[in-house]
Every structure is written in structure tokens, then in C-alpha cells.
Design a protein around this motif. Structure first.
Motif, short mmCIF file in Angstrom:
data_model
loop_
_atom_site.label_atom_id
_atom_site.label_comp_id
_atom_site.label_asym_id
_atom_site.label_seq_id
_atom_site.Cartn_x
_atom_site.Cartn_y
_atom_site.Cartn_z
N TYR B 205 0.83 -1.20 0.00
CA TYR B 205 0.00 0.00 0.00
C TYR B 205 0.86 1.25 0.00
CZ TYR B 205 0.73 0.05 5.10
OH TYR B 205 1.28 0.07 6.37
N PHE B 210 -2.74 7.08 1.20
CA PHE B 210 -3.58 6.89 2.37
C PHE B 210 -3.63 8.19 3.19
CE2 PHE B 210 -5.02 2.48 3.29
CZ PHE B 210 -4.55 1.87 2.14
N TYR B 217 -3.95 3.38 7.81
CA TYR B 217 -3.26 2.29 7.13
C TYR B 217 -3.89 0.95 7.49
CZ TYR B 217 0.56 5.74 6.67
OH TYR B 217 1.33 6.85 6.40
N ALA B 236 -10.80 1.16 -0.20
CA ALA B 236 -10.45 1.42 -1.60
C ALA B 236 -11.36 2.46 -2.22
CB ALA B 236 -10.51 0.12 -2.40
N TYR B 251 -7.52 -0.10 -5.39
CA TYR B 251 -7.03 -1.47 -5.20
C TYR B 251 -6.77 -2.12 -6.54
CZ TYR B 251 -7.13 -6.44 -3.97
OH TYR B 251 -6.81 -7.77 -3.83
N ALA B 323 -3.46 2.57 -5.09
CA ALA B 323 -3.15 2.72 -3.66
C ALA B 323 -2.79 1.39 -3.00
CB ALA B 323 -4.34 3.35 -2.94
N MET B 324 -3.39 0.30 -3.44
CA MET B 324 -3.12 -1.01 -2.84
C MET B 324 -2.98 -2.03 -3.96
SD MET B 324 -5.67 -1.31 0.44
CE MET B 324 -7.17 -0.74 -0.35
#
Lengths: 308, 491
Positions: B205, B210, B217, B236, B251, B323-324
Motif C-alpha cells: 500500500y 492513504f 493504514y 479502496a 485497489y 493505492a493497494m
């Protein structure tokens, strides 16, 4: 006094002919050997393998016509690949011929720097297919590709091009049209062989440009149109590289072409027997199309000097 | 002297006979004696060879060919009086893996002048297919760095041999390895390869994204009750912002269907039954998992589509547009040097249980290897602590050896030292990693499901329809496995 050769002269003549025939065969022996070892031999082997289950790790197992049976009745992807290939062929080939002919007509004009323009139109056809596929993948990028930029300039909505199953095949057609140089050059050569006297006579009779094109140019170049058509269909049925590089048969098998499917069966699943059967299936299809074209050619292809 | 037409023809004919004879000799001659080529040690491509991505690594050929893209390996090189050559084949063509491997091989070669390892790389996604072709030509490499999920197929095809004796001769034993890793490489009482690593799948991540979105987190421990797949969707959604070329996605995970396993297992689902004789893909839990996976793209819209992924996940994550990302733990070393990229690892979420996949790699010995002593020495070096240390400290692989743990927890890279390396380790050691349904038919099952999976992710069919379509095909595949080829525990 009769002009009859003596027996010794007749047998000497036959000896000479025989010797010349032997010399001729010896000259072409390298080609014959190459053909037998690298073409005919593997073809015969694939006939046998098409009747077997064979995955290269184990000996081939004879299964009769089961591969062909599976191909025709039990494999939906076979028909999907055939449909995709036919779709591509019957859109690409006519469009390709028309655009190549129009380009050749334009490049047949007597203009300054025409050589430069001929080069520009021809060069894409000598760019390796892999390189051009990568180039077009960038052009067709849905986010920043030139294609969608062009659509935006024209006020049209963006397309997903290669990433949408409804547009993927058409995108590959456009990609392939970029290499129209080969057909264009052949058309150009033949256009330059059309006798000028025919155009002069037509001009004297008062015919316009379109009539001259339709009633003089087209009939005179029908042999080349026929050649490009046959070669185009044979080549299109074997489309592989663009699918392998750009789409891997996707999305959702929309660009799963016949030869790519054959490659998957042979080299990814190691179904060599089935792949051999697919290869022979393609051979039969292309042969049938070629024979049909040859039969129909008598109706519309005109060879100079031919008497009908 | 003038040349007559007949004379010229005769001359050409004689030349034709000579060239034809030469061609026959060339076609019938055996392959050259052992002269293995040294392929370049590193052939970086745009995507790591072992990681599945939606945009496959660009290593195409212009025509289908059975030949390896590098020169074919010689069969196990004969031992000369002065030097033995061991051919080591690997699919790792990208740094950092390729550089780490090259470094290990170099250190072995420096220490063992009488035995030299030559690396043979096969770039692209056809590594395993190329090895099958080499096997058919009786030209298997001596050592093969490969994925455990392919091992059953290779064992069935008799492409690799039992390494038990080699290990004993070099003082290696079962006790050096984590039991789970050891078990994966056993077949009917034989050791079919030496395990080297596990690649536990975790979530990477981007901390800055974030922070920017004001989202806490993810947790650092497995099985955190607050970290569920629904919570991931919620997170997400907050992270997904913008549009067009600057859109940030909350995501991502690979579109390869095996990355759906964490979804499936966390719900209590499976794809086949325990002894891998029957498909269970139509289980409600499994169907629900596949549907959830597709919904990430089509319903929740927190996951990019295939069209959005043309640049590849590495570039998108590095550019702060994802982001992830759920992927293998070693991916950290592919992005570790990206400037201003502040990231860490988090566990895969849970529904009923926390679960992840942890595919393994091993080094196997190719069939036909003649110089077992030299090959055994090389194998031992590559798989003992000293040999795999380079891979552990520079690449982040979770070692299959117990004594390498210490090295694993002390990576060389100062940025990597700050990452949550306990996470992949616990995935392996605490049982969060489960066994994938690997059988001798894995390559075919993989391709079968992959093709249908693309349709599911495109939103063109429901998970129920997807499972129903695949169920009979998977059953047919599993039924075709000979009894003597069963017995692998999975990967």
C-alpha cells in the motif's frame, strides 16, 4: 530422297535428351532434397500425427479421426477461431485491395517528388510486424493513444480499441492496413503497363476519368487484382503475429485467430496431434477458397491477348 | 577452351550433387558436442518474468517455433579432466532476481574452478513450454529454477530426477527445511527438487495516498478482525479518486485467476476437493469469491479494468495511481528504489479466516544429467544458506531453509529494512498460506480457467455461470490424471 534419320542418329538423340534430363534433375537436386526433408516430410508426418494423441513427452498414440471429430463437433473454440479469422479476412482483404489500388493510382501520377511519396507509402510494409504491433498498441491506448485523440478532435466518443471484444478485431484490421505497401507496389507496376493508347483512344471518344478507370484500367489490371486477392486471402487466414503480440487472443477470445489457436494447442497445451489436425483443416479451407477463386476468375479476370 | 551447354549443365549437375550430399550430411549429423552458450546474465523486460500481469511481458516471437530463443543447451556436459560445466536454466530475466542469481552463480564459479555453472535464460512466458521441447530433444538443462506448481507435470513427463542421493552426498537433509516447503516437493517417497523459497502474497500500500485521503493504514498482522474484504472495499472506495489519465485506483490485483485464491479460501471455499479428484468450483463460497473479485472492477469500481492497465501495475503503483496492490512479497524489490514512493506491506483481508497463497520455487535436476557429482555440488551450493543468501537479502524471498531466517530478517537495502517482512514470513510459518490445487494437469487447468476468468472480469458473465461452465471441464481434466501421477500435496 526421304529425310529419315538413321537409327544411330535417333538413338544418339535420345541419349542426348536423357543426359540433359539427368543434368536438369541433378541441378534441381538440392531444392528437391530441401523440399522433401523440410516440407514434404514434415507434412507427411503431420498427417500421421493428426491421427494420434501426441504431446512430445510420450510416443504418439493412434486415435483415428478423433481429433477431426473433436475439431468439428466438440470444440466451440475451433468455430470461434474460424469465425474470427473469417471476419478478419473478409473485411481486411477487400478494404486492403481498394485502399492499395487507390494509393497506387495516386502514386501513378506524374508529380514532383513522387518517388518520395512512393517510399513513404511503402516503408510501413517492411517494418517488422512485431514492431508495428507495438507501435499500434500505443496508438490504440485508450488513455493516451493517438487514435482516441483523433476521435476527440472529431467530436467522437473514445473507444477501447484492443481492449473491447467488439472493437478488437476491427482494430487489428486497421493495424494490418498500415502495411498496404506490398500490394500497392504490385498494383503500381501493373498500372504502368496499361497501354497509353487505350486511354488516348478513350479520351478522343470523350470518356471521363471515371469511365476510363472503370472500363480500361480495372479490366486491364484484373490479373493483378486476382493475384492480390488470392494471396491476400491465403495470408489473412494465417494471421498470427498481431494477435500473439497485441492481444493474446483476447479480450474474451475476440481475437483468437485460427493459427493462434493452433499455436496454443500445439505449444501451450502440447496437443500436437490436435494441432496437426487443425493445420490440415486450415489447409483444406484455404485450398477450397483458392479453387473457388480460380473457378470464378474465368468470369472476371481478363488477360491481355486472351480471346473469348 | 569454350564451354558447351552440355558441359555447363553437367557442371551444375555435379555441383547440385555435391550440395545435396552436403545438405544430407548436415541434416543427419548429431548436434554439436557440449558447447553450452552463456546467455546474457540479465535481460530486463518491462515486467518480472515470474509475476503474472494483465499485460504480458513483451517477449514475442514472429512465428511459432519449437526452438528455445537462446541456443539449445547441450545435454549434461561431460566432465573433462580440467572443468565440468553445469547448465543452469532460469526464467528470471529481470533484475533484481536475475542480478541476484548471476551473483550467486559467480560466487560459486569463483570458488569452484573445476565446476562452472553457465546460466541459460529463457525470457518470456514460454519458459516451461521450451523446457518440454528441450526434453523431447533430450537436451534438458542440468539445473532448473522452476515453480513448484509445474513440478508434478515435469515429474509425470520424467523431465526431472530424484535428488535425494545428491542431497545426501552433499550433507543436506530434510530437517534443514520448513516442513511445508519440504512436503511440496515429495512424490512417492522421492525428493523431486530442492525448495528454495516461498512467495507469500501480501498487499502493498502507498502510504502517501492513504495520508492524502485521510484513511488509516491497513493492519500489520494477519487475522486482524477489523481487516475484512468488505473493509478493503470501503477503504479502496475512499482512495479511488479522479478520472482519465490521472485517476487513482484504490485497489488492484493481478487478473490471473490464482490471485482469487485469497478470496476463495478466506470464505472457506476451494476449487477442487482434498485429493484433487473432483471440482468444487461450484461451491457457494467459491462462487461468491469469484463474484466479489469481479465486482471489485464492475460494481465497486475500485479496481482498474484491463484497458486501464496498459502501462502495467509496476508503473501505475510507482506513479501513485494505485493505492493497494495484492501481489507476491518479492515485488518490494521491484519498486524499492522508486523515488518518493513510501510503501509497506499489509496482510490479505479475511472473511471467515485470513488466507493467502504462497507459491514456491525450487531447483530441480534435469533428466539425462550425467555428471551427478558436479551437478550435485552446484545444486548444494545454490540451495544452502550461503548460496541463497543473495536472493534472500537482495530480493526478499521467504527462504525454504530454517537457517536462512536470520538473513531474511536483515535485508541489505536500507529502505527494505523498514518494511514489514514478518508478514510474509508469518503467512508461511503460521499457516495462513494454503495449498493451491496443483496436479499434473495444472498447466491445462490454469489456461482453461484463465480464458474463462477474463470473461468474468469483463462483467460478461456471472460467477455462477463461470463456475458452471468450468465445472465439467475441470472434472474431465482431473479424471484424466493417471493414478500413478497423483500424490502431490499442492503448492
Amino acid at each position: 530422297m526421304s529425310a529419315v534419320l538413321s537409327p544411330s542418329r535417333v538413338s544418339g538423340g535420345r541419349r542426348l535428351l536423357r543426359q540433359e534430363a539427368i543434368d536438369g534433375y541433378l541441378c534441381i537436386l538440392p531444392w528437391i532434397l530441401g523440399f522433401v526433408i523440410f516440407t514434404a516430410g514434415p507434412m507427411l508426418a503431420s498427417v500421421y500425427l493428426s491421427l494420434t494423441e501426441y504431446d512430445i513427452s510420450f510416443a504418439p498414440k493412434f486415435i483415428g479421426l478423433k481429433n477431426f471429430q473433436k475439431m468439428l463437433f466438440d470444440d466451440p473454440l475451433y468455430w470461434k477461431s474460424l469465425y474470427n479469422t473469417a471476419y478478419y479476412t473478409f473485411i481486411f482483404v477487400p478494404v486492403h485491395l481498394v485502399i492499395a489500388l487507390l494509393a497506387a493510382l495516386a502514386l501513378n501520377l506524374k508529380l514532383r517528388a513522387i518517388g518520395f511519396f512512393r517510399t513513404v507509402f511503402y516503408v510501413p510494409s517492411i517494418v517488422p510486424t512485431v514492431a508495428s504491433a507495438f507501435l499500434w498498441m500505443w496508438i490504440f491506448n485508450p488513455d493516451y493513444g493517438l487514435a482516441n485523440n483523433l476521435l476527440a478532435l472529431l467530436g467522437l466518443p473514445p473507444s477501447k480499441w484492443l481492449f473491447d471484444e467488439d472493437t478488437a478485431k476491427f482494430s487489428l484490421v486497421i493495424m494490418s492496413l498500415w502495411g498496404l505497401g506490398s500490394a500497392m507496389i504490385i498494383f503500381l507496376a501493373d498500372l504502368q503497363n496499361v497501354p497509353k493508347s487505350l486511354y488516348e483512344a478513350a479520351a478522343i471518344d470523350g470518356t471521363g476519368p471515371f469511365h476510363r478507370f472503370w472500363y480500361i484500367t480495372v479490366p486491364m489490371i484484373t490479373p493483378v487484382i486476382f493475384f492480390n486477392l488470392v494471396v491476400g486471402i491465403i495470408g489473412s487466414f494465417q494471421i498470427f503475429t498481431v494477435a500473439f503480440v497485441a492481444t493474446q487472443g483476447g479480450p474474451n477470445n475476440a481475437t483468437l485467430f485460427y493459427v493462434y489457436y493452433l499455436y496454443n494447442q500445439g505449444w501451450q497445451f502440447l496437443h500436437m496431434g490436435y494441432a496437426s489436425a487443425l493445420a490440415w483443416g486450415l489447409f483444406v479451407i484455404v485450398l477450397l477458397f483458392t479453387l473457388a477463386q480460380l473457378a470464378l476468375a474465368r468470369r472476371w479476370v481478363y488477360y491481355e491477348g486472351e480471346v473469348r | 577452351m569454350t564451354m558447351t551447354r552440355r558441359g555447363l549443365l553437367t557442371l551444375f549437375g555435379q555441383a547440385g550433387v555435391a550440395s545435396g550430399a552436403a545438405m544430407l550430411l548436415a541434416a543427419c549429423s548429431s548436434t554439436p558436442a557440449a558447447q553450452p552458450t552463456t546467455a546474457p546474465a540479465a535481460q530486463p523486460t518491462s515486467a518480472p518474468a515470474a509475476q503474472p500481469t494483465t499485460a504480458p511481458a513483451a517477449q514475442p516471437t514472429t512465428a511459432p517455433t519449437a526452438q528455445a530463443t537462446t541456443a539449445p543447451a547441450a545435454q549434461a556436459a561431460p566432465t573433462s579432466a580440467t572443468q565440468a560445466t553445469v547448465i543452469y536454466s532460469s526464467p528470471d530475466t529481470d533484475p533484481p532476481l536475475s542480478l541476484a542469481e548471476a551473483s550467486v552463480v559467480k560466487s560459486f564459479n569463483d570458488k569452484n574452478p573445476k565446476i562452472q555453472i553457465k546460466i541459460q535464460l529463457f525470457p518470456g512466458q514460454d519458459f516451461y513450454d521450451k523446457l518440454r521441447v528441450l526434453n523431447a530433444a533430450n537436451q534438458m538443462p542440468n539445473l532448473i529454477n522452476m515453480e513448484t506448481k509445474i513440478l508434478p507435470d515435469y515429474v509425470f513427463r520424467k523431465m526431472v530426477i530424484d535428488v535425494g542421493d545428491m542431497m545426501k552426498a552433499n550433507g543436506m537433509s530434510q530437517d534443514e527445511f520448513w516442513p511445508r516447503q519440504w512436503q511440496k516437493h515429495q512424490f512417492n517417497g522421492k525428493t523431486m527438487g530442492v525448495p528454495i523459497e516461498a512467495e507469500d502474497v501480501v498487499i502493498f500500500y502507498n502510504k502517501k495516498l492513504f495520508d492524502k485521503a485521510g484513511v488509516p493504514y491497513p493492519p500489520k498482522q494477519w487475522d486482524d478482525p477489523s481487516w475484512t474484504w468488505d473493509k478493503l472495499v470501503e477503504t479502496a472506495t475512499k482512495l479511488t479518486q479522479g478520472s482519465g489519465a490521472t485517476k487513482v485506483w484504490g485497489y488492484n490485483q493481478s487478473n490471473w485467476w490464482v490471485y482469487d485464491y485469497p478470496h476463495i479460501w478466506s470464505r472457506g471455499g476451494t476449487v477442487t476437493n482434498a485429493d484433487r479428484t473432483k471440482s468444487t468450483i461450484t461451491m457457494p463460497e467459491t462462487v461468491e469469491a469469484f463474484q466479489f473479485r469481479a465486482d471489485l472492477i464492475n460494481k465497486y469500481k475500485v479496481h482498474p479494468t484491463a484497458a486501464d492497465m496498459t502501462e502495467g501495475i509496476q508503473r501505475l503503483f510507482s506513479a501513485g495511481r494505485v493505492a493497494m496492490n495484492l501481489t507476491w512479497c518479492e515485488w518490494a524489490y521491484y519498486i524499492i528504489d522508486v523515488p518518493d514512493l513510501d510503501f509497506d506491506m499489509a496482510p490479505a483481508p479475511k472473511v471467515k479466516i485470513a488466507a493467502t497463497r504462497a507459491p514456491s520455487d525450487l531447483i530441480a535436476v534435469g533428466q539425462g544429467t550425467k555428471d551427478q557429482e558436479s551437478v550435485g555440488t552446484a545444486l548444494a551450493y545454490l540451495t544452502k544458506r550461503e548460496g541463497i543468501k543473495q536472493m534472500v537479502v537482495n530480493v526478499g524471498m521467504v527462504p525454504a531453509r530454517k537457517d536462512s531466517l536470520e538473513d531474511y530478517l536483515k535485508p541489505d537495502n536500507s529502505k527494505a529494512q523498514k518494511l514489514n517482512w514478518n508478514l510474509p514470513l508469518e503467512g508461511e510459518s503460521k499457516g495462513y498460506a494454503k495449498y493451491q490445487d496443483v496436479t499434473v494437469k495444472w498447466p491445462e487447468m490454469d489456461k482453461l480457467i484463465t480464458a474463462e476468468h477474463d470473461v468474468l472480469l469483463a462483467g460478461k458473465e456471472t460467477a455462477e455461470s463461470f463456475a458452471k461452465n468450468l465445472d465439467p471441464k475441470i472434472n474431465e481434466l482431473l479424471a484424466s490424471i493417471p493414478d500413478e501421477a497423483r500424490g502431490f500435496v499442492g503448492d
